[in-house]
Design an enzyme around this catalytic site. Sequence first.
Site, PDB file in Angstrom:
ATOM      1  N   ASP A 259       0.987  -1.202   0.232  1.00  0.00           N
ATOM      2  CA  ASP A 259       0.352   0.051   0.170  1.00  0.00           C
ATOM      3  C   ASP A 259       1.025   1.150  -0.320  1.00  0.00           C
ATOM      4  OD1 ASP A 259      -1.521  -1.671   0.473  1.00  0.00           O
ATOM      5  OD2 ASP A 259      -2.451  -1.249   2.732  1.00  0.00           O
TER       6      ASP A 259
ATOM      7  N   GLU B 184     -10.479  -2.806   3.631  1.00  0.00           N
ATOM      8  CA  GLU B 184      -9.352  -2.347   4.019  1.00  0.00           C
ATOM      9  C   GLU B 184      -8.957  -0.613   3.494  1.00  0.00           C
ATOM     10  OE1 GLU B 184      -6.369  -5.979   3.914  1.00  0.00           O
ATOM     11  OE2 GLU B 184      -7.255  -6.083   1.915  1.00  0.00           O
TER      12      GLU B 184
END
Length: 479
Positions: A47, A223
Amino acid sequence: MAIAKEIRYRAYEDWSAEEIKTIQENVAKSPWHTTYHIEPQTGLLNDPNGFSYFNGKFQLFYQNWPFGAGHGLKSWVHTESDDLVHFRETGTILYPDNPHDSHGAYSGSAYEIDGKLFLFYTGNVRDDNWIRDPLQVGAFMDKEGHIEKFDQVLIQQPSDVTEHFRDPQIFDYQGQFFAIIGAQNLEKQGFIKLYKAVNNDIKNWVFVGNLDFGGTGSEYMIECPNLVFVDGRPVLLYSPQGLDKAELDYQNIYPNTYKICQAFDTEKAELIQPSEIHNLDFGFECYATQAFNAPDGRALCVSWIGLPDIDYPTDIFDYQGAMSLVKELTIKDGKLLQYPVQALKELRSEPEAFTDKKHTENTYELELKVEADSTAELLLFADEDGNGLSLTIDTKQGKVTLDRSKAGEQYALDYGNQRSCQIPQQKTSINIFVDKSIVEIFINKGEAVFTSRVFPKKGQNGIHLVSGQVEGNYFELTD
Ligand code: FRU
């Protein structure tokens, strides 16, 4: 790549200089390194984290396990940029070296507070029985890049969430700091929690409510939720895992999605009039997109060009993952547009009128138009045997299709090798950015986006118009 847990959770200091050198040498052997996209020096990049503006520069971090292509003990690597196109990596800055982040400095966000950059992230902690305690923790990074972690935990695991509680995003709404955090409830449904900083003290957070954004709970976990304001309208970007395909048609293992809303009621923790859920991207990989409102008001975002739980052809070279271009979000006629920042044009060399090319460096932009009522098929990463990445733009049916079945190394085949989306039945513009093993395609200046990896075999570097007509320019891109 399946790597044993003992290796993935081995302490950073236990890796010898020699082992690290071997990994670096292996990474260097890959034929697929990008030129103008961020990649990890070694290991796995996932990420984007802490995308923000601080100390006169844009700040962008990424999740990294530096010792191979696996999800292990995660840290944050820091990069900075003046123009959102050239990023300078300064190194690993946030290590999993504290009792509150002992099993990984997981994803989070950043915001400048009193001359320091506040990093708000999830400390992944596990006990001897491997039971996870997800803690929301903080640190300051000063202008020299020194990290000072807070002693106290900022937000503890609430009683109505499982161990899946992570990825705090701090944002300022009308002068008040809020944070949203992705979570799973005890019924194993994904949801988002909203917190507020008492008197704007980022060390003192209170729960406001579970964010009402019209979610159905068909996913088992959300998420990386992000709330940004585009022309004053709240846009929620998130990565729901296990989302019911009846709710949204998607083919990747997990989608990255968004909703455009009309207003944000902070008292009720409610996003007013949320739109339907939409795919943020139609390509083969785009996940965990992180967005923030820059000081000049622009809503900027960047995505992980990768997906959890997928093996990649680069794994054998001990690395995986890349960052997308930085995209600006705007709203036009009620639709969300994503398009690379203007400064990217600085990479362009002189335009050449579009025609077939037998060989390129696979580092270019194509800016093309397809007339209404027609169809064109283009091969990128093309070789002389007719293989390549096929892009079909059908303005008659209103459909764009990307087919990876003849492009380079095949992988993730369980999820198919075609992706498509609907487009308006009209003259269509296409901007394609190719960077060695990445392709980012923007239809009608960002109305639809296809972000993907392609791992070309030797000689797969041509461009070939298979059928139909397109007009436009080719630009070599140099970093
Ligand atoms: C998303 C994610 C986050 C987590 C991070 C760990 O890809 O699973 O939820 O914080 O990756 O690296």
